[in-house]
Write a protein that holds these residues in place. Structure first.
Motif, PDB file in Angstrom:
ATOM      1  N   MET A 148      71.711  24.416  39.130  1.00  0.00           N
ATOM      2  CA  MET A 148      70.921  26.016  39.425  1.00  0.00           C
ATOM      3  C   MET A 148      69.563  25.854  38.424  1.00  0.00           C
ATOM      4  N   ILE A 149      69.967  25.188  37.416  1.00  0.00           N
ATOM      5  CA  ILE A 149      68.414  25.073  36.465  1.00  0.00           C
ATOM      6  C   ILE A 149      67.260  23.976  36.580  1.00  0.00           C
ATOM      7  N   ARG A 150      67.884  23.042  37.714  1.00  0.00           N
ATOM      8  CA  ARG A 150      67.248  22.421  38.051  1.00  0.00           C
ATOM      9  C   ARG A 150      66.350  22.844  39.474  1.00  0.00           C
ATOM     10  N   ASP A 151      67.135  23.787  40.169  1.00  0.00           N
ATOM     11  CA  ASP A 151      66.610  24.120  40.915  1.00  0.00           C
ATOM     12  C   ASP A 151      65.492  25.245  40.665  1.00  0.00           C
ATOM     13  N   SER A 152      65.767  25.657  39.721  1.00  0.00           N
ATOM     14  CA  SER A 152      65.308  26.613  38.885  1.00  0.00           C
ATOM     15  C   SER A 152      64.181  26.805  38.552  1.00  0.00           C
ATOM     16  N   LEU A 153      63.854  24.852  38.058  1.00  0.00           N
ATOM     17  CA  LEU A 153      62.561  24.186  37.873  1.00  0.00           C
ATOM     18  C   LEU A 153      62.310  24.438  38.357  1.00  0.00           C
ATOM     19  N   ILE A 154      62.335  23.404  38.813  1.00  0.00           N
ATOM     20  CA  ILE A 154      61.642  23.077  40.381  1.00  0.00           C
ATOM     21  C   ILE A 154      60.461  24.043  41.206  1.00  0.00           C
ATOM     22  N   LEU A 155      61.329  25.202  41.368  1.00  0.00           N
ATOM     23  CA  LEU A 155      60.911  26.622  41.987  1.00  0.00           C
ATOM     24  C   LEU A 155      59.730  27.472  40.397  1.00  0.00           C
ATOM     25  N   ALA A 156      59.900  27.368  39.584  1.00  0.00           N
ATOM     26  CA  ALA A 156      59.083  27.258  38.630  1.00  0.00           C
ATOM     27  C   ALA A 156      58.103  26.455  38.866  1.00  0.00           C
ATOM     28  N   GLN A 157      57.853  25.073  38.337  1.00  0.00           N
ATOM     29  CA  GLN A 157      56.969  23.841  38.910  1.00  0.00           C
ATOM     30  C   GLN A 157      55.749  24.491  40.343  1.00  0.00           C
ATOM     31  N   ARG A 158      56.490  24.854  41.783  1.00  0.00           N
ATOM     32  CA  ARG A 158      55.846  25.841  42.733  1.00  0.00           C
ATOM     33  C   ARG A 158      55.547  26.577  42.263  1.00  0.00           C
ATOM     34  N   SER A 159      55.905  27.514  41.557  1.00  0.00           N
ATOM     35  CA  SER A 159      54.947  28.642  41.487  1.00  0.00           C
ATOM     36  C   SER A 159      53.679  27.887  40.189  1.00  0.00           C
ATOM     37  N   ILE A 160      53.573  27.371  39.478  1.00  0.00           N
ATOM     38  CA  ILE A 160      52.312  27.068  39.024  1.00  0.00           C
ATOM     39  C   ILE A 160      51.525  26.529  39.124  1.00  0.00           C
ATOM     40  N   THR A 161      52.115  25.662  39.953  1.00  0.00           N
ATOM     41  CA  THR A 161      51.390  24.985  41.055  1.00  0.00           C
ATOM     42  C   THR A 161      50.379  26.210  42.292  1.00  0.00           C
ATOM     43  N   LYS A 162      51.040  27.394  42.586  1.00  0.00           N
ATOM     44  CA  LYS A 162      50.451  28.220  43.056  1.00  0.00           C
ATOM     45  C   LYS A 162      49.351  28.987  42.025  1.00  0.00           C
ATOM     46  N   MET A 163      49.665  28.672  40.981  1.00  0.00           N
ATOM     47  CA  MET A 163      48.527  29.269  40.239  1.00  0.00           C
ATOM     48  C   MET A 163      47.888  28.750  40.201  1.00  0.00           C
ATOM     49  N   VAL A 164      47.767  27.712  39.798  1.00  0.00           N
ATOM     50  CA  VAL A 164      46.564  26.429  39.555  1.00  0.00           C
ATOM     51  C   VAL A 164      45.470  26.478  40.857  1.00  0.00           C
ATOM     52  N   ARG A 165      46.198  26.650  42.299  1.00  0.00           N
ATOM     53  CA  ARG A 165      45.491  25.936  43.779  1.00  0.00           C
ATOM     54  C   ARG A 165      44.284  27.758  44.027  1.00  0.00           C
ATOM     55  N   ASN A 166      45.182  28.837  43.279  1.00  0.00           N
ATOM     56  CA  ASN A 166      44.514  30.615  43.518  1.00  0.00           C
ATOM     57  C   ASN A 166      44.102  30.370  42.150  1.00  0.00           C
ATOM     58  N   PRO A 167      42.773  29.729  41.444  1.00  0.00           N
ATOM     59  CA  PRO A 167      42.724  30.385  39.845  1.00  0.00           C
ATOM     60  C   PRO A 167      42.451  32.117  39.685  1.00  0.00           C
ATOM     61  N   GLU A 168      42.228  32.781  40.736  1.00  0.00           N
ATOM     62  CA  GLU A 168      41.984  33.849  40.587  1.00  0.00           C
ATOM     63  C   GLU A 168      43.354  35.056  40.623  1.00  0.00           C
ATOM     64  N   GLN A 169      44.385  34.236  40.078  1.00  0.00           N
ATOM     65  CA  GLN A 169      45.464  34.580  39.706  1.00  0.00           C
ATOM     66  C   GLN A 169      45.516  35.045  38.134  1.00  0.00           C
ATOM     67  N   PHE A 170      44.171  34.298  37.894  1.00  0.00           N
ATOM     68  CA  PHE A 170      44.352  33.999  36.075  1.00  0.00           C
ATOM     69  C   PHE A 170      43.703  35.165  35.540  1.00  0.00           C
ATOM     70  N   ILE A 171      42.601  35.937  36.056  1.00  0.00           N
ATOM     71  CA  ILE A 171      41.836  36.762  36.273  1.00  0.00           C
ATOM     72  C   ILE A 171      42.291  38.079  35.254  1.00  0.00           C
ATOM     73  N   ASP A 172      43.790  38.423  35.209  1.00  0.00           N
ATOM     74  CA  ASP A 172      43.737  39.521  34.883  1.00  0.00           C
ATOM     75  C   ASP A 172      45.190  38.955  33.307  1.00  0.00           C
ATOM     76  N   VAL A 173      44.628  37.442  33.404  1.00  0.00           N
ATOM     77  CA  VAL A 173      45.106  37.164  31.905  1.00  0.00           C
ATOM     78  C   VAL A 173      44.162  36.193  31.438  1.00  0.00           C
ATOM     79  N   THR A 174      42.661  36.033  31.834  1.00  0.00           N
ATOM     80  CA  THR A 174      42.354  35.795  30.986  1.00  0.00           C
ATOM     81  C   THR A 174      40.807  36.450  30.365  1.00  0.00           C
ATOM     82  N   VAL A 175      40.475  36.928  32.109  1.00  0.00           N
ATOM     83  CA  VAL A 175      39.046  38.430  31.294  1.00  0.00           C
ATOM     84  C   VAL A 175      39.569  39.970  31.146  1.00  0.00           C
ATOM     85  N   GLN A 176      40.615  40.099  32.064  1.00  0.00           N
ATOM     86  CA  GLN A 176      41.298  41.094  31.368  1.00  0.00           C
ATOM     87  C   GLN A 176      41.521  41.609  30.196  1.00  0.00           C
ATOM     88  N   PRO A 177      42.187  40.708  28.854  1.00  0.00           N
ATOM     89  CA  PRO A 177      42.305  40.895  27.682  1.00  0.00           C
ATOM     90  C   PRO A 177      40.639  41.129  27.321  1.00  0.00           C
TER      91      PRO A 177
END
Length: 256
Positions: free
Chosen positions: A1-30
């Protein structure tokens, strides 16, 4: 389960990197929140922006993390609507791995939010009033609280019918918690009836803990201690996970 979770965590991070607008609330907003509250309210609240900055910056970090934690519910709800979780169900992975992976991947967003806020605070004059160990402890405890809080958003994401509904319901929860606390003004300046709510609001204790660990005990509310606030935060994390993790998992299994 841990290995599966880490792989899917990597998917989430890759998805964020490919959609930079998802970082607006953690960069511009503060940055925007820091400028607004320090330079607009600093003089009125503390008499000087330099005195107000060590008080308010830890609160802005907590507020940013609170709003950042809402995103995971919206993203999960969107993935479900698009059928992404139907594909996960066909894979030979643990059933809870998609949820654990999404929450783990969100840690990157929390770290970015904290780093950006502290870096910008340093640019405009913020200086740590404690040692390196206290600062690291504050960041780690903040991440722990953020991960615990994410399960509330996950549950809402599983129950709501649309991503818009997730955002609306989440804001109804987060707004009273963040603004009904000592984020921007000392609790002692509030009406008596509101002070009662602020005293039991877990966000207040997270903020006081961050003030003590980042700015120093002198910026904490009277009668509070760093150790006592840490106990409050850890207890809040235990309650959040104990209550909302099983509910979120149950709702997830029922949803898919």
């Amino acid at each position: 389960m841990i290995r599966d979770s880490l792989i899917l965590a990597q998917r989430s991070i890759t998805k964020m990197v490919r959609n930079p607008e998802q970082f607006i609330d953690v960069t511009v907003q503060p940055i925007i929140m820091t400028v607004l509250f320090v330079y607009i309210f600093g003089g009125a609240v503390a008499g000087d922006t330099a005195d107000y900055l060590p008080f308010v910056l830890p609160g802005i970090i907590v507020q940013t993390i609170m709003f950042t934690s809402l995103t995971i519910g919206v993203n999960l709800n969107t993935d479900i609507q698009k059928g992404v979780f139907d594909r996960f169900r066909s894979l030979p992975i643990a059933r809870s791995a998609p949820l654990l992976g999404a929450v783990s991947g969100d840690i990157v967003r929390h770290l970015i939010a904290i780093t950006v806020t502290l870096a910008f605070g340093a640019i405009i004059g913020f200086r740590f009033g404690t040692d390196v160990g206290s600062v690291i402890a504050g960041v780690l405890l903040m991440i722990l609280f953020a991960v615990s809080l994410c399960w509330v958003s996950v549950l809402i994401g599983m129950l709501a019918r649309s991503s818009g509904a997730v955002q609306g319901l989440s804001f109804l929860i987060v707004f009273p918690l963040t603004f009904g606390s000592s984020t921007f003004v000392p609790a002692s300046t509030l009406p008596d009836w509101l002070q009662g709510w602020v005293a039991i609001n877990p966000v207040t204790h997270v903020i006081e803990m961050m003030r003590g660990l980042l700015s120093g005990p002198t910026f904490m509310a009277a009668g509070t201690t760093i150790g006592g606030e840490i106990v409050w935060v850890l207890a809040s994390c235990v309650v959040l996970v104990a209550v909302f993790f099983p509910l979120a998992t149950w709702a997830y299994r029922k949803k898919i």
